[in-house]
Scaffold this motif. Sequence first.
Motif, PDB file in Angstrom:
ATOM      1  N   PHE A  38      -0.307  -6.971  72.935  1.00 50.41           N
ATOM      2  CA  PHE A  38      -1.483  -7.319  73.740  1.00 50.41           C
ATOM      3  C   PHE A  38      -2.751  -6.934  72.993  1.00 50.41           C
ATOM      4  CE2 PHE A  38      -4.695  -6.808  76.953  1.00 50.41           C
ATOM      5  CZ  PHE A  38      -4.390  -7.744  77.938  1.00 50.41           C
ATOM      6  N   GLU A  39      -2.776  -5.720  72.476  1.00 53.18           N
ATOM      7  CA  GLU A  39      -3.962  -5.214  71.785  1.00 53.18           C
ATOM      8  C   GLU A  39      -4.229  -6.030  70.510  1.00 53.18           C
ATOM      9  OE1 GLU A  39      -5.468  -2.877  73.395  1.00 53.18           O
ATOM     10  OE2 GLU A  39      -6.978  -2.045  72.049  1.00 53.18           O
ATOM     11  N   ALA A  40      -3.137  -6.346  69.785  1.00 55.49           N
ATOM     12  CA  ALA A  40      -3.319  -7.090  68.542  1.00 55.49           C
ATOM     13  C   ALA A  40      -3.816  -8.506  68.829  1.00 55.49           C
ATOM     14  CB  ALA A  40      -2.007  -7.143  67.770  1.00 55.49           C
ATOM     15  N   MET A  41      -3.235  -9.148  69.840  1.00 54.71           N
ATOM     16  CA  MET A  41      -3.687 -10.494  70.198  1.00 54.71           C
ATOM     17  C   MET A  41      -5.137 -10.446  70.662  1.00 54.71           C
ATOM     18  SD  MET A  41      -2.988 -13.668  70.320  1.00 54.71           S
ATOM     19  CE  MET A  41      -1.284 -14.171  70.439  1.00 54.71           C
ATOM     20  N   SER A  42      -5.448  -9.423  71.451  1.00 50.57           N
ATOM     21  CA  SER A  42      -6.812  -9.239  71.929  1.00 50.57           C
ATOM     22  C   SER A  42      -7.760  -9.060  70.738  1.00 50.57           C
ATOM     23  CB  SER A  42      -6.863  -8.033  72.855  1.00 50.57           C
ATOM     24  OG  SER A  42      -8.170  -7.776  73.262  1.00 50.57           O
ATOM     25  N   GLY A  43      -7.256  -8.432  69.679  1.00 45.73           N
ATOM     26  CA  GLY A  43      -8.068  -8.237  68.476  1.00 45.73           C
ATOM     27  C   GLY A  43      -8.234  -9.521  67.693  1.00 45.73           C
ATOM     28  N   PHE A  44      -7.111 -10.137  67.336  1.00 41.26           N
ATOM     29  CA  PHE A  44      -7.184 -11.317  66.472  1.00 41.26           C
ATOM     30  C   PHE A  44      -7.857 -12.518  67.147  1.00 41.26           C
ATOM     31  CE2 PHE A  44      -3.753  -9.192  63.983  1.00 41.26           C
ATOM     32  CZ  PHE A  44      -4.448  -9.149  62.789  1.00 41.26           C
ATOM     33  N   THR A  45      -7.797 -12.582  68.480  1.00 34.88           N
ATOM     34  CA  THR A  45      -8.515 -13.666  69.157  1.00 34.88           C
ATOM     35  C   THR A  45      -9.944 -13.242  69.484  1.00 34.88           C
ATOM     36  OG1 THR A  45      -7.718 -12.914  71.289  1.00 34.88           O
ATOM     37  CG2 THR A  45      -6.429 -14.622  70.216  1.00 34.88           C
ATOM     38  N   MET A  92      -5.522 -15.630  76.189  1.00 37.69           N
ATOM     39  CA  MET A  92      -6.379 -15.318  75.037  1.00 37.69           C
ATOM     40  C   MET A  92      -6.154 -16.327  73.922  1.00 37.69           C
ATOM     41  SD  MET A  92      -6.347 -11.182  74.673  1.00 37.69           S
ATOM     42  CE  MET A  92      -4.763 -10.646  75.221  1.00 37.69           C
ATOM     43  N   LEU A  93      -4.861 -16.612  73.669  1.00 40.26           N
ATOM     44  CA  LEU A  93      -4.523 -17.537  72.600  1.00 40.26           C
ATOM     45  C   LEU A  93      -5.022 -18.946  72.930  1.00 40.26           C
ATOM     46  CD1 LEU A  93      -2.981 -17.683  69.917  1.00 40.26           C
ATOM     47  CD2 LEU A  93      -1.002 -18.426  71.227  1.00 40.26           C
ATOM     48  N   ALA A  94      -4.790 -19.363  74.186  1.00 41.24           N
ATOM     49  CA  ALA A  94      -5.196 -20.704  74.606  1.00 41.24           C
ATOM     50  C   ALA A  94      -6.705 -20.846  74.513  1.00 41.24           C
ATOM     51  CB  ALA A  94      -4.721 -20.973  76.028  1.00 41.24           C
ATOM     52  N   GLY A  95      -7.430 -19.835  74.968  1.00 45.75           N
ATOM     53  CA  GLY A  95      -8.887 -19.908  74.946  1.00 45.75           C
ATOM     54  C   GLY A  95      -9.407 -19.956  73.518  1.00 45.75           C
ATOM     55  N   ARG A  96      -8.820 -19.148  72.655  1.00 49.29           N
ATOM     56  CA  ARG A  96      -9.271 -19.078  71.278  1.00 49.29           C
ATOM     57  C   ARG A  96      -9.059 -20.396  70.548  1.00 49.29           C
ATOM     58  NH1 ARG A  96     -12.949 -18.452  69.374  1.00 49.29           N
ATOM     59  NH2 ARG A  96     -13.268 -16.241  69.731  1.00 49.29           N
ATOM     60  N   GLY A 100     -16.026  -9.796  69.179  1.00 50.78           N
ATOM     61  CA  GLY A 100     -14.776  -9.247  69.709  1.00 50.78           C
ATOM     62  C   GLY A 100     -15.037  -8.241  70.815  1.00 50.78           C
ATOM     63  N   GLY A 101     -15.644  -7.134  70.463  1.00 51.08           N
ATOM     64  CA  GLY A 101     -16.065  -6.208  71.499  1.00 51.08           C
ATOM     65  C   GLY A 101     -15.284  -4.906  71.590  1.00 51.08           C
ATOM     66  N   PHE A 102     -14.322  -4.665  70.687  1.00 47.80           N
ATOM     67  CA  PHE A 102     -13.683  -3.352  70.667  1.00 47.80           C
ATOM     68  C   PHE A 102     -14.720  -2.344  70.186  1.00 47.80           C
ATOM     69  CE2 PHE A 102      -9.121  -4.991  69.795  1.00 47.80           C
ATOM     70  CZ  PHE A 102      -8.822  -4.920  71.137  1.00 47.80           C
ATOM     71  N   SER A 103     -14.757  -1.188  70.846  1.00 38.31           N
ATOM     72  CA  SER A 103     -15.671  -0.149  70.412  1.00 38.31           C
ATOM     73  C   SER A 103     -14.848   1.114  70.165  1.00 38.31           C
ATOM     74  CB  SER A 103     -16.724   0.106  71.496  1.00 38.31           C
ATOM     75  OG  SER A 103     -17.434   1.276  71.197  1.00 38.31           O
ATOM     76  N   PRO A 104     -15.304   1.980  69.252  1.00 33.55           N
ATOM     77  CA  PRO A 104     -14.548   3.219  69.027  1.00 33.55           C
ATOM     78  C   PRO A 104     -14.687   4.187  70.201  1.00 33.55           C
ATOM     79  CG  PRO A 104     -16.085   2.775  67.237  1.00 33.55           C
ATOM     80  CD  PRO A 104     -16.426   1.848  68.335  1.00 33.55           C
ATOM     81  N   SER A 161     -10.917 -12.436  88.145  1.00 27.96           N
ATOM     82  CA  SER A 161     -11.792 -12.243  86.986  1.00 27.96           C
ATOM     83  C   SER A 161     -11.005 -12.028  85.692  1.00 27.96           C
ATOM     84  CB  SER A 161     -12.723 -11.066  87.221  1.00 27.96           C
ATOM     85  OG  SER A 161     -11.995  -9.856  87.113  1.00 27.96           O
ATOM     86  N   GLY A 162      -9.759 -11.498  85.798  1.00 31.08           N
ATOM     87  CA  GLY A 162      -8.994 -11.165  84.593  1.00 31.08           C
ATOM     88  C   GLY A 162      -8.795 -12.351  83.677  1.00 31.08           C
ATOM     89  N   MET A 163      -8.409 -13.481  84.238  1.00 27.72           N
ATOM     90  CA  MET A 163      -8.128 -14.649  83.408  1.00 27.72           C
ATOM     91  C   MET A 163      -9.409 -15.221  82.814  1.00 27.72           C
ATOM     92  SD  MET A 163      -5.534 -16.136  82.224  1.00 27.72           S
ATOM     93  CE  MET A 163      -4.772 -17.645  81.647  1.00 27.72           C
ATOM     94  N   PHE A 164     -10.539 -15.107  83.536  1.00 34.24           N
ATOM     95  CA  PHE A 164     -11.835 -15.531  82.982  1.00 34.24           C
ATOM     96  C   PHE A 164     -12.064 -14.808  81.667  1.00 34.24           C
ATOM     97  CE2 PHE A 164     -14.486 -18.011  85.931  1.00 34.24           C
ATOM     98  CZ  PHE A 164     -13.682 -18.011  87.055  1.00 34.24           C
ATOM     99  N   SER A 165     -11.800 -13.495  81.715  1.00 35.91           N
ATOM    100  CA  SER A 165     -12.068 -12.658  80.561  1.00 35.91           C
ATOM    101  C   SER A 165     -11.108 -12.977  79.420  1.00 35.91           C
ATOM    102  CB  SER A 165     -11.932 -11.200  80.971  1.00 35.91           C
ATOM    103  OG  SER A 165     -12.395 -10.371  79.964  1.00 35.91           O
ATOM    104  N   ALA A 166      -9.818 -13.199  79.753  1.00 40.93           N
ATOM    105  CA  ALA A 166      -8.823 -13.469  78.716  1.00 40.93           C
ATOM    106  C   ALA A 166      -9.051 -14.845  78.095  1.00 40.93           C
ATOM    107  CB  ALA A 166      -7.418 -13.382  79.309  1.00 40.93           C
ATOM    108  N   LEU A 167      -9.213 -15.853  78.942  1.00 43.26           N
ATOM    109  CA  LEU A 167      -9.347 -17.227  78.452  1.00 43.26           C
ATOM    110  C   LEU A 167     -10.647 -17.407  77.666  1.00 43.26           C
ATOM    111  CD1 LEU A 167      -7.620 -19.759  78.699  1.00 43.26           C
ATOM    112  CD2 LEU A 167      -8.970 -20.438  80.668  1.00 43.26           C
ATOM    113  N   GLY A 168     -11.707 -16.740  78.116  1.00 38.50           N
ATOM    114  CA  GLY A 168     -12.988 -16.871  77.431  1.00 38.50           C
ATOM    115  C   GLY A 168     -13.125 -15.917  76.259  1.00 38.50           C
ATOM    116  N   ASN A 169     -12.079 -15.110  75.974  1.00 41.02           N
ATOM    117  CA  ASN A 169     -12.120 -14.128  74.888  1.00 41.02           C
ATOM    118  C   ASN A 169     -13.282 -13.151  75.026  1.00 41.02           C
ATOM    119  OD1 ASN A 169     -11.148 -16.910  73.052  1.00 41.02           O
ATOM    120  ND2 ASN A 169      -9.818 -15.159  73.371  1.00 41.02           N
ATOM    121  N   ILE A 170     -13.500 -12.654  76.235  1.00 39.99           N
ATOM    122  CA  ILE A 170     -14.650 -11.788  76.492  1.00 39.99           C
ATOM    123  C   ILE A 170     -14.299 -10.321  76.234  1.00 39.99           C
ATOM    124  CG2 ILE A 170     -16.523 -11.294  78.106  1.00 39.99           C
ATOM    125  CD1 ILE A 170     -16.040 -14.273  77.953  1.00 39.99           C
TER     126      ILE A 170
END
Lengths: 490, 227
Positions: A92-99, A470-474, A208-212, A436-445
Motif C-alpha cells: 500500500f505504502e509503495a503504491m501510494s509512493g510510486f503513484t 491509486m493505480l487507476a487514477g494515476r 506526492g505529499g509524503f512528509s518525514p 472521501s477515501g476513494m476521492f483521495s486514492a483515485l485523485g492521488n491526493i
Amino acid sequence: MFQSSIVYLIPLIIVVLYWGERAEGYKTVSAFLVPAGLSFVLGYILKKKTSSDKIGPTDSMLICGLAWIVVSAFGALPFVIGIDSSYLNGYFEAMSGFTTTGITVYSGLDSLPYSIIFWRALTQWLGGLGILSLFLVLIFSYGGFHHIYIAESHKIASSRPRPGLLNTLKILWGIYILFTISSILILSLEGMSVFDSVCHTFTALSTGGFSPHDISIEFYRSQGFKNYKLIEYTLTFIMMLGGMNFMIHYRVLKKDFKALWDNTEMRLWWKLILIFTVLIMINNLNHAGFFTSNTLKNITNYFGQLEECFRLSLFQVISILTTTGYATKDINSTFFPALAKQLFLVMMVIGGCVGSTGGGIKVFRIAALKKMMSREIFKIRTSKKASNSLIIDKEIVPTEEIHRISSLFFAWIFLLLIGGTISAAFSDLNGWQAFSGMFSALGNIGPCYISVQEMIQISPVVKITYIFGMLAGRLEIMPVLLLFSLKAWK
Amino acid sequence: MFIIIAGAGLVGSNLAKNLMLEKHDVVIIDKNQDKCDTVFADTGVIAITGSITSVDILKEAGIEKADVVVAATENDASNIVFAILSKTYNVPYIIGRINHPDYEKSYKAAGVNTLLNENEILVNQMLLKIHYPELTRVASIGGRQGNIYKLTVPKNGIIVGKTIKEIVQRADFPKECLFMSKISYKTKEFAIIHGDNILESNDEVFFIARLKVIGAITKLLTNTKKE
C-alpha cells in the motif's frame, strides 16, 4: 527493471550517513539489498526472454500498467524487511509512493529509520519522473491530437519543444531535475535540515505529499521555526510547479512568459486557485466570527489574522488541487468548515494540469467538459447546419477525444461510487469519511477525512480497493481497465 | 448590428473576425464545411454550411433580422442572387464585392447599396504608390475627383517650422488644396490645424486635394533644404 536495482542502493547512502541513529543498521541495509538483488535477477531474466518486437499503443499501455504494479511489489520490500510491516501495508505504502498519492499507513514517522523515510520520498520522486515519461509515451502513441495537450496549439510548427520523443523526454527530465536541485537549495537556506529539504522537495515536486513528519508541514510552525511562513510559501510554490504542465515551464524558461496565460488550461488553473482560495478564506473567516467580532479595531491583529488565513487557505488549496496532500492544517480540523471540506473533494476530482506530475481528471479536461456542456446549449440555440465543433485554443477537438474525455469522466465518477460503497461496507466509518477515501486514492491526493490511525486499522479489502484506485487514477483508468481485458493480452 | 456574410474565404473570414472584435452579431455562410469549421474555430462566429442562394439556408442564418448583408464570394452570379434574395427579405443595407466589372449594372439592378471592387481599389493604391511613394490615400470623395491624403513631413523639409499661413501664401502652393489635421510626432496627439499651427519634421499631416494638384502639393511638402 535491470537498471532499477540501482535505485535501491541510493538509500544505503542514507543508512551509512545516519548509522546507529533511529534503529539504522544491518536490518535496513538488508531491507534495500534484498529488493536490489531480486529486481536485478528479474531484470536479467526479462532481458533474456523478451524479443525486441515493435511495441504498439496497446502494448505500451499494458507495460505502463504492469510497471507500476511490479515496481510497487519490489518497492514494498524495504518496508517489510526494514520496519517489520505486513506485506499488504508495505505494498500500500509503495503504491501510494510510486503513484505520488501520499496516503500513508504508517505513523510515528518522526522515529522511523532515516533510510525508510528517504525511501518513501524517493518512490514519489521516481513516480513523478515516471508520470512525466508516461504522459509523453501516451500522447505519442495516441498521436494526432497531442499538440493540444502540449498547449502550444496555435503554433503547430513548434507544438513540441523539439521534435522526437527522446529529446522531449530529456527536456522534461532536465526541468524536473533542475527544479529539484534549486528547491533543495532554497529550502535548506530557509532553515530546513538538509535531509528534510531533500525529502520535501522530492515529494512536493512530484505532488506526492509524503512528509518525514507525522503532522506534515505544520511541524515547522509547531516547532517554532523562525522562517516557518517563508517555508510554507516556498512549498506552496514548489507544489504549484509540480502541478503545472511541464511544457509551460519549458516555455517560461525560454522567456516566453505569455505561456502562463495564453491557453485555456492555464487560465482556468489560475481562476480555480483564486476562486477556491477566496471561497475558503471567506468560509473560514466567517466561521471564526472575523466579520462580527471586535478584531477589526486592532489593526495589527487584523492583518495578522488575514495573512494567516490567506497563507493556510492558499497552501491547502494548492496542496489539494495539485494533488500533493501536504497539510499545514488538517483538512479534517474545524479550521475548514463544511463548505471548505466540500470544496476539497471537488478539487480532488479536478486535480492538476495535463503534463504535470499531478493527478485527478486534469484541468484541461474540466475545461473541455465545460465547453461540451455549453456546446449543447449552443446546438439547441442555433441552426443544425451551423458548425459546432468543440474548440479549445482555436483548435477543433476531434470527436474521438471528446468520447475519451467523457468516458474517462464517467469511469471516474463510477469508481468513486464503487470505492465509497466498499469503504462504507467494510468499515465503521461514517458516510462522509468513507466516501472521501476513494476521492483521495483515485485523485492521488493523500489526506482525506479518514485519520491515519483509522487508515491503519481499516479492513484489507478497503486497502486493496484504494491500491486499485491509486493505480487507476494515476494511469487515467483506461490502461488499468485494459489490464483486465482479455483481448488486450493477445 | 446583425450582419450576415456570404462566403468564408479570406475576405469573408477576415471581415467576420473584425466585426466579431467590434462585438457585432455575425453569421457567415459557406458551402464548404472545412472553411466553416476553420472560421468557427478561429473567431467563434456562427458558421453555417450551405448554399448562399438557398432560401432555407438564408432563413437558418436569420436573414429576416439582418441589418447588413455582405456578398463576399468570388462568384458574381452567386453574389447577385444572394443580393436579390436579401432584398426580398427587406435587408436595409447590402454590400457587394464585384469581381468582374461587366456585372456592375446587374449588381445595381439587384439592389446592392454599395459595390466594392477589390481590384480597382488595389490598382489605384498601387498607382499612387508608384507616382508618389510618400503619399497614402485615406479616403475618396466625389467619385475620386478629390482625395484625402496622409503624408509625413521630411526632416529637412523647406516647410519645417513654418506656419500653415506661411505655406499657403507661397506662390507654388496649389489653390485646390486644404490642410485638415496633423498627428504630432513629439506628442503623438491628433489636432485639427489652423493658420497659426506650425509643421514640425516627422509630423503626419492630413490634407484634401483635387486629383490634378497632387503633384504640385507633394513636391512642395517633400522638398528638402539644400545643405
